[in-house]
Design a protein around this motif. Structure first.
Motif, PDB file in Angstrom:
ATOM      1  N   TRP A 197      50.229  32.771  41.626  1.00  0.00           N
ATOM      2  CA  TRP A 197      50.154  34.212  41.856  1.00  0.00           C
ATOM      3  C   TRP A 197      49.023  34.520  42.817  1.00  0.00           C
ATOM      4  O   TRP A 197      47.992  33.850  42.826  1.00  0.00           O
ATOM      5  N   PHE A 198      49.213  35.557  43.618  1.00  0.00           N
ATOM      6  CA  PHE A 198      48.199  35.938  44.596  1.00  0.00           C
ATOM      7  C   PHE A 198      48.385  37.409  44.951  1.00  0.00           C
ATOM      8  O   PHE A 198      49.447  37.998  44.733  1.00  0.00           O
ATOM      9  N   GLY A 199      47.330  38.000  45.486  1.00  0.00           N
ATOM     10  CA  GLY A 199      47.392  39.408  45.843  1.00  0.00           C
ATOM     11  C   GLY A 199      46.014  39.951  46.147  1.00  0.00           C
ATOM     12  O   GLY A 199      45.119  39.220  46.570  1.00  0.00           O
ATOM     13  N   LYS A 200      45.832  41.260  45.903  1.00  0.00           N
ATOM     14  CA  LYS A 200      44.560  41.915  46.171  1.00  0.00           C
ATOM     15  C   LYS A 200      44.205  42.849  45.019  1.00  0.00           C
ATOM     16  O   LYS A 200      45.076  43.369  44.336  1.00  0.00           O
ATOM     17  N   CYS A 201      42.902  43.042  44.827  1.00  0.00           N
ATOM     18  CA  CYS A 201      42.421  44.061  43.898  1.00  0.00           C
ATOM     19  C   CYS A 201      41.311  44.833  44.602  1.00  0.00           C
ATOM     20  O   CYS A 201      40.723  44.338  45.566  1.00  0.00           O
ATOM     21  N   TRP A 202      41.050  46.025  44.134  1.00  0.00           N
ATOM     22  CA  TRP A 202      39.966  46.803  44.739  1.00  0.00           C
ATOM     23  C   TRP A 202      39.245  47.590  43.656  1.00  0.00           C
ATOM     24  O   TRP A 202      39.772  47.859  42.575  1.00  0.00           O
ATOM     25  N   TYR A 203      37.998  47.939  43.965  1.00  0.00           N
ATOM     26  CA  TYR A 203      37.155  48.654  43.003  1.00  0.00           C
ATOM     27  C   TYR A 203      36.384  49.740  43.748  1.00  0.00           C
ATOM     28  O   TYR A 203      35.830  49.492  44.824  1.00  0.00           O
ATOM     29  N   ILE A 204      36.358  50.945  43.188  1.00  0.00           N
ATOM     30  CA  ILE A 204      35.637  52.064  43.781  1.00  0.00           C
ATOM     31  C   ILE A 204      34.243  52.131  43.164  1.00  0.00           C
ATOM     32  O   ILE A 204      34.094  52.302  41.958  1.00  0.00           O
ATOM     33  N   LYS A 209      35.384  51.974  48.594  1.00  0.00           N
ATOM     34  CA  LYS A 209      36.399  51.038  48.113  1.00  0.00           C
ATOM     35  C   LYS A 209      36.065  49.618  48.561  1.00  0.00           C
ATOM     36  O   LYS A 209      35.955  49.343  49.757  1.00  0.00           O
ATOM     37  N   TYR A 210      35.930  48.702  47.590  1.00  0.00           N
ATOM     38  CA  TYR A 210      35.662  47.290  47.856  1.00  0.00           C
ATOM     39  C   TYR A 210      36.907  46.486  47.473  1.00  0.00           C
ATOM     40  O   TYR A 210      37.380  46.577  46.339  1.00  0.00           O
ATOM     41  N   GLU A 211      37.420  45.692  48.414  1.00  0.00           N
ATOM     42  CA  GLU A 211      38.690  44.994  48.222  1.00  0.00           C
ATOM     43  C   GLU A 211      38.483  43.479  48.223  1.00  0.00           C
ATOM     44  O   GLU A 211      37.673  42.959  48.994  1.00  0.00           O
ATOM     45  N   PHE A 212      39.239  42.776  47.348  1.00  0.00           N
ATOM     46  CA  PHE A 212      39.077  41.334  47.191  1.00  0.00           C
ATOM     47  C   PHE A 212      40.449  40.671  47.024  1.00  0.00           C
ATOM     48  O   PHE A 212      41.379  41.253  46.472  1.00  0.00           O
ATOM     49  N   GLU A 213      40.544  39.429  47.494  1.00  0.00           N
ATOM     50  CA  GLU A 213      41.744  38.624  47.308  1.00  0.00           C
ATOM     51  C   GLU A 213      41.770  38.062  45.883  1.00  0.00           C
ATOM     52  O   GLU A 213      40.734  37.691  45.328  1.00  0.00           O
ATOM     53  N   ILE A 214      42.963  38.008  45.273  1.00  0.00           N
ATOM     54  CA  ILE A 214      43.149  37.418  43.934  1.00  0.00           C
ATOM     55  C   ILE A 214      44.073  36.220  44.059  1.00  0.00           C
ATOM     56  O   ILE A 214      45.034  36.234  44.829  1.00  0.00           O
TER      57      ILE A 214
END
Length: 300
Positions: A197-204, A209-214
């Motif tokens: 599994w792979f994708g992106k997540c982000w946190y405010i 907005k800070y975005e990271f790869e999962i």
């Protein structure tokens, strides 16, 4: 959000992130206790300054970052004691100290920012939670996430087709619930076998907005063993992370997973494992200067 066109006395209601007005067209914009729902507040403020006339006025009220801290603390302590893990129950609020800098960066002038602490008493927690539900403040994404109806009592090397389909359906349902609550924060997809599994997540944080790869693999001993979720770009940047960027879930999530096998699935790992982890770690990494806002980095 309400925009008032003074010449025509016409009132229109629009979503904060979809301000479809002409540039330099609005006299007065009011936002009352809604900006904490906005995913990209800098973009929203840029839109507001764009549609305001040169002498236009923007007036807003927002919840501060310390709002309901007693309730949040009590729930976290109770869940750690009873369930061995925590999950968010209340949507995040903005930090007042950062609003001024964001308004200035967007181009606002003659700022007036005031804070007020209002203490409201309730006989018990349940009356408070009822009012919060009416206001739409509770974080419904996790609460509405269903258990997996699975017979996978033994470890499996690959997800069976029926279980894989159910995982996909529940993930879609969870994402849709988040969108309805205006709290969308991740995207996931898998290979054909459902093992990678792979994708992106982000946190405010501080309205940015800070975005990271999962990425993660389904363990050979799944569902007995929870997936080890990795954020590769944070590898080596925090002590609460193993080699390869795998986040440490030993204390707050793995005991919860063990108690709910085989009812927990990938969505629960994201919602109850990754979610609380980034809520604790990302603000600290940002304050220490280890994680930087990517848009700022591009302008340097």
């Amino acid at each position: 959000m309400t925009a008032v066109l003074m010449k025509t006395s016409l009132q229109l209601q629009q979503h904060e992130e979809e301000l479809a007005f002409k540039t330099n067209n609005i006299d007065f914009i009011i936002s009352c206790l809604s900006l904490h729902w906005v995913n990209n507040l800098p973009h929203c403020l840029n839109n507001i300054i764009r549609i305001l006339k040169n002498d236009g006025v923007f007036m807003a009220a927002v919840f501060g970052g310390e709002t309901l801290y007693e309730l949040r603390g009590a729930l976290h302590l109770a869940e750690l004691e009873r369930d061995g893990g925590i999950a968010p129950h209340i949507s995040p609020f903005t930090e007042i100290r950062d609003i001024g800098s964001l308004l200035t960066k967007a181009g606002f002038a003659m700022l007036t920012i005031d804070t007020d602490e209002i203490v409201v008493g309730y006989p018990t927690m349940f009356e408070l939670m009822w009012d919060l539900k009416v206001l739409g403040v509770p974080y419904e994404g996790v609460n509405s996430f269903p258990y997996i109806e699975s017979t996978l009592a033994k470890p499996v090397r690959h997800l069976p087709r029926n279980s894989q389909d159910q995982v996909q359906i529940l993930l879609v349902e969870y994402v849709e619930n988040n969108k309805k609550a205006d709290n969308d924060w991740f995207r996931l997809q898998s290979n054909e076998q459902g093992t990678k599994w792979f994708g992106k997540c982000w946190y405010i944080h501080n309205l940015l907005k800070y975005e990271f790869e999962i990425e993660f693999d389904i363990p050979v001993t799944y569902p007995t063993t929870a997936p080890e979720i990795a954020l590769p770009e944070l590898d080596g940047k925090t002590a609460k992370m193993y080699r390869g960027g795998k986040i440490c879930l030993t204390d707050h999530f793995k005991p919860l997973w063990a108690r709910n096998v085989p009812k927990f699935g990938i969505g629960h790992a994201i919602a109850l494992g990754l979610g609380p982890w980034i809520a604790v770690e990302i603000p600290e990494l940002v304050e220490r200067g280890i994680v930087k806002y990517k848009e700022d980095a591009e302008h340097k």
